[in-house]
Structures are given as C-alpha cells and as structure tokens.
Design an enzyme around this catalytic site. Structure first.
Site, PDB file in Angstrom:
ATOM      1  N   LYS A   7       0.765  -1.353  -0.011  1.00  0.00           N
ATOM      2  CA  LYS A   7      -0.017  -0.007   0.238  1.00  0.00           C
ATOM      3  C   LYS A   7       0.842   1.155  -0.266  1.00  0.00           C
ATOM      4  O   LYS A   7       2.022   1.236   0.479  1.00  0.00           O
ATOM      5  CB  LYS A   7      -0.821   0.114   1.267  1.00  0.00           C
ATOM      6  CG  LYS A   7      -1.619   1.268   1.141  1.00  0.00           C
ATOM      7  CD  LYS A   7      -2.638   1.087   2.759  1.00  0.00           C
ATOM      8  CE  LYS A   7      -3.356   2.338   2.612  1.00  0.00           C
ATOM      9  NZ  LYS A   7      -4.303   2.494   3.877  1.00  0.00           N
TER      10      LYS A   7
ATOM     11  N   ASN B 167       6.946   5.877  -0.295  1.00  0.00           N
ATOM     12  CA  ASN B 167       8.100   5.219  -0.524  1.00  0.00           C
ATOM     13  C   ASN B 167       8.597   4.422   0.760  1.00  0.00           C
ATOM     14  O   ASN B 167       9.829   4.405   1.050  1.00  0.00           O
ATOM     15  CB  ASN B 167       9.114   5.995  -1.237  1.00  0.00           C
ATOM     16  CG  ASN B 167       8.448   6.519  -2.550  1.00  0.00           C
ATOM     17  OD1 ASN B 167       8.122   5.781  -3.453  1.00  0.00           O
ATOM     18  ND2 ASN B 167       8.788   7.814  -2.964  1.00  0.00           N
ATOM     19  N   ARG B 168       7.620   4.299   1.650  1.00  0.00           N
ATOM     20  CA  ARG B 168       8.098   4.002   3.080  1.00  0.00           C
ATOM     21  C   ARG B 168       8.852   5.051   3.900  1.00  0.00           C
ATOM     22  O   ARG B 168       9.378   4.499   4.721  1.00  0.00           O
ATOM     23  CB  ARG B 168       8.613   2.518   3.152  1.00  0.00           C
ATOM     24  CG  ARG B 168       7.827   1.353   2.349  1.00  0.00           C
ATOM     25  CD  ARG B 168       6.734   1.140   3.237  1.00  0.00           C
ATOM     26  NE  ARG B 168       6.158   0.043   2.862  1.00  0.00           N
ATOM     27  CZ  ARG B 168       4.916   0.210   2.129  1.00  0.00           C
ATOM     28  NH1 ARG B 168       4.562   1.203   1.517  1.00  0.00           N
ATOM     29  NH2 ARG B 168       4.268  -1.138   1.882  1.00  0.00           N
ATOM     30  N   LEU B 169       8.968   5.952   3.478  1.00  0.00           N
ATOM     31  CA  LEU B 169       9.695   7.415   4.363  1.00  0.00           C
ATOM     32  C   LEU B 169       8.802   7.854   5.207  1.00  0.00           C
ATOM     33  O   LEU B 169       8.543   9.045   5.086  1.00  0.00           O
ATOM     34  CB  LEU B 169      10.556   8.025   3.345  1.00  0.00           C
ATOM     35  CG  LEU B 169      11.453   7.460   2.338  1.00  0.00           C
ATOM     36  CD1 LEU B 169      11.979   8.917   1.521  1.00  0.00           C
ATOM     37  CD2 LEU B 169      12.576   6.917   3.295  1.00  0.00           C
TER      38      LEU B 169
END
Length: 215
Positions: free
Chosen positions: A10, A192-194
């Site tokens: 996601k 971007n999982r940041l």
C-alpha cells in the site's frame, strides 16, 4: 499451509507530520489526532487501543481495550484487577499503549507507567455503565478457566434477579488504570516507506524532548 503475503502493498499518501506543525506537549498532539480521526470517519472505535504488558510467565502480551479518558496526566482504561493484565501490571507497571488509525494512516505508541485510579474515579465510571455491563464485570472471573458459557449466563440471570431495582456497587477487584506517559511516538504514513516518526521523551526536568526518527 504456506501463504505468501509479500505482494500485500500500500502507498501511504494521506498526510505528513512536520516539526513546524506540532505542539510542545504530546497530549495536545494526541488530542488533535484523535479528533481528526474521529471527524474523518472510517474507524468504528477511535478509542480502541492495544495494551501490552509483561506477563507473569515472562512473555509480553498485547490485547485490545478501550481508552475511556485522557488528559494532561495520561491515559485511563478500566479492567478487572485480578485479570491477566491486571496481575501483570501489579507485577510490572511498565506498559505500552498503541493506536492504529488506518483511515488517516496514523499510529501512536505510548510507553508509560500504570497506576490504579482513585476509588472515587473508578466508582464514578462504574456508575455510568449500563446495568448489564456492571453485572458482567461482577460475573466474570476474567482470564480464569471456566466450564462453559452456560455457567456465565446462569450466574448473570441470578444476579439480574438479585439486583432488580437496586443499585449495583462496583466490586473491589474492578477499576481503572492511569498510564502516565514517559515516551510518545507519532507515526504518519508517507510514500516510499519514508514515514514520518516524531518521538516525545519526558526528561528529568519534566519537559518533553522532541526528535525525528528514521523510518
């Protein structure tokens, strides 16, 4: 059975958490987030939280309970003091609370020290509960092995007859815990999982230090 979940992905895009937009006190930020999630909708019980304790058997254990109050001192929930969680807290008062609000892609993790609320506070909350919930609290020897559900239902019927038209007092083994936070982390999903992670830590002078953590 071998089920591969590696394709469950996601993208988190619903918000950001920046140092320029946060208060000095984590309770104020929690209050803001709580009401934003409530107003946004999509969460059945915004006050549902996971309470993690260190069990008497040496294993950590987490379970979902309902937050019933929060204010400057901390976070309050109610339980049977003789339950597994109640006995675990009596043995080790260091607990962790966590909230996950998927509708706004947010998580809050709270480390704190739990203590019993006053008898007056527990009495007042117990008095506000529906009679069925009051009797259920009395009937349940929470976390103990029982023979059947029928046993519970029969005891509940007996108490309903005994207390018909009467006030139902709070049992001594039931009441609240106040969790005084020493560390609160706010997590906001980002692309971007940041992800944004802001941690408040209570210092010896009782002021809160604020740091950004790497995702």
């Amino acid at each position: 059975m071998n089920q591969d979940l590696s394709n469950y992905r996601k993208s988190y895009t619903k918000g950001e958490l920046l140092e320029t937009d946060i208060p000095k006190d984590p309770i104020n930020l929690f209050n803001r987030w709580f009401h934003e999630v409530q107003d946004f909708g999509g969460v059945d019980e915004v006050n549902a939280m996971t309470v993690s304790t260190m069990g008497l058997d040496g294993f950590p254990k987490a379970r979902v309970v309902l937050l019933k109050k929060f204010y400057e001192e901390g976070f309050v929930f109610y339980t049977n003091y003789n339950s597994e969680k109640g006995r675990a807290i009596a043995n080790n008062s260091h607990v962790c609370l966590s909230f996950f609000w998927h509708s706004l892609e947010r998580q809050v993790i709270i480390k704190g020290i739990a203590e019993k609320t006053s008898s007056i506070e527990s009495d007042n909350y117990f008095a506000s509960r529906p009679d069925g919930s009051k009797l259920g609290a009395i009937v349940s020897n929470q976390s103990q092995v029982i023979n059947s559900r029928t046993e519970l239902e029969e005891e509940l019927k007996r108490l309903e007859n005994d207390f018909q038209g009467k006030d139902i007092p709070r049992p001594d083994f039931w009441g609240g815990f106040l969790v005084r936070p020493i560390e609160v982390e706010f997590w906001q999903g980002r692309p971007n999982r940041l992800h944004d992670r802001i941690r408040y830590h209570l210092e010896e002078d009782y002021n809160w230090s604020i740091n950004r953590l790497s995702p």
